[in-house]
Structures are given as C-alpha cells and as structure tokens.
Write a protein that holds these residues in place. Structure first.
Motif, short mmCIF file in Angstrom:
data_model
loop_
_atom_site.label_atom_id
_atom_site.label_comp_id
_atom_site.label_asym_id
_atom_site.label_seq_id
_atom_site.Cartn_x
_atom_site.Cartn_y
_atom_site.Cartn_z
N LYS A 1 0.87 -1.14 -0.12
CA LYS A 1 0.23 -0.12 0.35
C LYS A 1 0.63 1.10 0.23
O LYS A 1 1.94 1.17 0.57
CB LYS A 1 -0.61 -0.02 1.49
N ASN B 1 -13.33 4.52 -4.95
CA ASN B 1 -13.22 5.04 -3.84
C ASN B 1 -12.35 6.04 -2.80
O ASN B 1 -12.30 6.92 -4.01
CB ASN B 1 -11.57 3.34 -2.73
N SER B 2 -12.18 6.42 -1.50
CA SER B 2 -11.61 7.72 -1.33
C SER B 2 -11.06 7.37 0.63
O SER B 2 -11.38 7.04 1.80
CB SER B 2 -12.53 8.84 -1.13
N MET B 3 -10.14 5.99 0.17
CA MET B 3 -9.64 5.46 1.52
C MET B 3 -8.92 6.64 2.00
O MET B 3 -9.08 6.50 2.87
CB MET B 3 -8.76 4.03 1.41
N GLY B 4 -8.15 7.70 1.82
CA GLY B 4 -6.90 8.71 2.11
C GLY B 4 -6.01 7.82 2.86
O GLY B 4 -5.66 8.33 4.05
N LEU B 5 -5.06 7.13 2.50
CA LEU B 5 -3.83 7.01 2.40
C LEU B 5 -3.61 6.13 3.51
O LEU B 5 -2.85 6.53 4.02
CB LEU B 5 -3.21 7.61 2.57
N ASN C 1 3.94 7.04 -6.26
CA ASN C 1 2.47 7.39 -6.06
C ASN C 1 2.27 8.52 -7.20
O ASN C 1 2.24 9.41 -5.69
CB ASN C 1 1.39 6.53 -5.60
N SER D 1 0.07 9.95 -8.07
CA SER D 1 -1.63 10.15 -7.19
C SER D 1 -1.29 11.15 -6.49
O SER D 1 -2.52 11.48 -5.53
CB SER D 1 -2.70 9.38 -7.49
N ASN E 1 -3.63 4.42 -12.11
CA ASN E 1 -4.22 4.98 -10.56
C ASN E 1 -5.78 4.28 -11.24
O ASN E 1 -6.34 4.43 -12.85
CB ASN E 1 -4.04 5.76 -10.00
N SER E 2 -6.55 4.74 -10.13
CA SER E 2 -8.52 5.03 -10.00
C SER E 2 -8.54 6.18 -11.23
O SER E 2 -7.61 7.04 -11.03
CB SER E 2 -8.75 4.53 -9.19
C1 LIG Z 1 -5.89 9.21 -3.81
C2 LIG Z 1 -4.12 9.56 -2.72
C3 LIG Z 1 -4.85 9.24 -1.09
C4 LIG Z 1 -3.76 10.74 -2.53
C5 LIG Z 1 -3.51 8.62 -2.68
C6 LIG Z 1 -4.15 7.28 -2.44
C7 LIG Z 1 -4.98 6.54 -2.84
C8 LIG Z 1 -6.43 6.23 -2.81
C9 LIG Z 1 -6.65 6.10 -1.45
O1 LIG Z 1 -5.98 5.77 -0.40
O2 LIG Z 1 -7.82 7.03 -1.48
N1 LIG Z 1 -7.06 5.32 -3.27
C10 LIG Z 1 -6.90 5.08 -4.77
O3 LIG Z 1 -7.88 4.37 -5.70
N2 LIG Z 1 -5.66 5.57 -5.46
C11 LIG Z 1 -5.01 6.34 -4.93
O4 LIG Z 1 -3.67 6.42 -5.19
#
Ligand SMILES: CC(C)(C)CCc1c(C(=O)O)[nH]c(=O)[nH]c1=O
Length: 308
Positions: free
Chosen positions: A44, A68-72, A124, A126, A191-192
């Motif tokens: 991750k 998804n919006s996991m937020g790392l 990453n 993104s 990426n998404s």
């Molecule tokens: C979107 C970010 C939270 C800035 C990076 C982590 C990430 C996430 C995430 O942790 O929300 N979800 C994804 O589909 N792609 C990603 O690269």
C-alpha cells in the motif's frame, strides 16, 4: 505454455500481481499475496507517519466496479521497510510510496536506498500536491521537479504509478517528462479514475462518506481508459516498461493489457472482491486464451495490438 515475465533483472512466474492499495496494507495481507499465485507483491502506498485514512464508508463495489476514497490509510513507511528487510521470497516486491509532501517521499526513498534492498519503489504520482493544485501527475512541471529530485536523492531504478490521462496532448506532455529520467524504469498505468460520484437511487445518497461522495473509480468503468494509457505510454516511452492496471477481472482483460503493451498486469477491484484465488483463475483463463490462439509465450503477442 510459459506465462513468466523477466524484466529489470527480476523473474515473475506469473504476469499478475496486486494493485497497490489492495491486499497490501498489513503484513497479513502482504503474506496472502506473496503465498498466492501472484507473480509479485506491491505494498500500500506509504507515508512518513501511519495514517488511519478517511471515515467509512470509504470503499464500495458497484455493478460496474468500485469507488474509493480511502485517504491513504497505511502503517507508515517503516512498517513496509521492515517487511521488505525480512522479505526473502524470489517473488519481486515493490514498495509503493506516496509521501504527503515531496520531502516526505524523498526521506522515504533515501532510507530505502540506504538499505540496498532488492525491492523497487513505485512512486505514486496521484499523491497530494500543494493545496489548490491538481494531483502531482496532472501537474507536468511539478512532476518533472519531483522526478528530478527523486532521481538525485534515490539515484537507483524506480517506477511511478500514473493517473489516467484523457487527451493526446497530455499523453505527449507526460511522456516527454518521463523520458527525461533514465532511472525511471517503469510506469504503472493506471491509478483509479479520479473523483467519480456513485449515487444510490433508493437512499438518494452518495455511497461513500469522504469528499461528498467523490472517489476513484476502478473495475469495468476504467478498462478502456487503462488500455489506452498502457498503449500510448508503451509507444511514447523509450526503453521503459509499462505495467497495466485497471479493469482486469479475467484472462481476457489481462490478455488485452499485454496486447496493448503491458509487461505485467495488476489486479485491483477484482482482487478486493474475490480474494487471492483470483490470481489462479485469471492466470488459467489467460493460459486458455493463449492456447486457443496458439501462443506459447507472452512476448509473442505483447504490444502486438492491431489497428484497423
Ligand atoms: C488518492 C490519494 C489518497 C492521494 C492517494 C492514495 C490512493 C487512494 C487512497 O488511499 O484513497 N485510492 C486510490 O484509488 N488511489 C490512490 O492512489
């Protein structure tokens, strides 16, 4: 049939592995992937400090994929460095890095370089940029600066995870940036697809809590975009590998990604929903397609997409 892949001095017994973010936050999940039929493992995306991530619900599957919006959420980079230091498997290990700032990313990469571990970073792009600015991968100047700083600070082979691009001028601009960095040996596309909105008709509500319901899309939604990004960068990048990611749920999509130019293929949404047995199933399906078409090895069709 030979479905193995040799690249960057590594050998993968299968072209399939997990997409960063899926089955790779904890040691337990990473071990499930390592012990599975997957040909490699990626962690991750990690940050300097551990992060709980966004409030739930933050992931939802839909009929056409996932949002998804996991937020790392992650255990902090030291956790993944520890895992990498103890890692003894011949299966390649990739360490995804997504510092909250470029300095954080450089700190993480400098410690990784110092350990001289066999694992390769997948940086990453993104990752967050300055407030009010788009994600790094959509800011070509900032991407160039970051890649320059990474090349200098890390000074070893690395890769990047790219967001999807949708415009020929953007493919060209990003390829020009990427081609300027010889230590950048691979790109993972994609990426998404960012900031989609899934609505539930009955409740008249967004289905995830963060960002008013906005989240990255995966699954069937993104396959054509993923294939386009794989093919464009496979053509535009000189002497770099492209790893396919996006919409892979069977041997058919894995075949398409390789036909478009992918060296290897990551599985995200489908892995999240099915579990690591997805690797056995998809690999068997890919082999059956190759058998039917008379291909013995992946390099007999890799990048051989026909156009009309
Ligand atoms: C979107 C970010 C939270 C800035 C990076 C982590 C990430 C996430 C995430 O942790 O929300 N979800 C994804 O589909 N792609 C990603 O690269």
């Amino acid at each position: 049939l030979d479905l193995s892949v040799s690249w960057l001095g590594m050998k993968m017994s299968s072209p399939l592995f997990n997409a960063s973010g899926v089955y790779c936050r904890t040691r337990e999940e990473l071990e499930l992937v390592r012990r599975s039929a997957a040909g490699a493992v990626v962690t991750k995306s990690c940050t300097l400090e551990p992060r709980a991530g966004n409030p739930e619900p933050r992931y939802r599957r839909t009929a056409l994929g996932s949002i998804n919006s996991m937020g790392l959420p992650n255990e902090g980079y030291r956790y993944y460095l520890d895992y990498a230091q103890a890692y003894e498997d011949a299966k390649p290990l990739f360490l995804s890095v997504s510092g909250m700032t470029l300095d954080d990313t450089l700190t993480i990469l400098a410690e990784l370089a110092a350990l001289k571990l066999p694992c390769l970073p997948e940086v990453n792009l993104s990752c967050p940029n300055l407030p009010g600015k788009p994600q790094l991968g959509y800011d070509f100047a900032a991407s160039a600066e970051a890649l320059e700083a990474i090349s200098r600070a890390y000074a070893r082979p690395f890769g990047v995870k790219l967001p999807p691009y949708f415009d020929p001028a953007h493919f060209a601009a990003m390829a020009a940036v990427l081609n300027a960095f010889p230590l950048l040996r691979f790109v993972t596309c994609i990426n998404s697809v960012g900031n989609g909105l899934v609505i539930d008709l009955d409740s008249e509500s967004a289905v995830i809590k963060p960002k008013g319901g906005l989240g990255g899309l995966g699954g069937d939604y993104v396959l054509p975009t993923a294939l386009a990004n794989v093919r464009e960068f496979a053509v535009l990048l000189a002497d770099k590998q492209v790893i396919g990611c996006g919409g892979v749920k069977s041997g058919a999509e894995a075949f398409m990604h390789i036909l478009a130019g992918a060296t290897a293929v990551q599985v995200g949404t489908c892995l999240h929903e099915e579990g690591v047995s997805a690797f056995d199933r998809i690999e068997a399906e890919l082999a059956a397609i190759m058998q039917a078409k008379g291909y013995q090895r992946l390099d007999e069709f890799r990048g051989r997409l026909k156009t009309l």
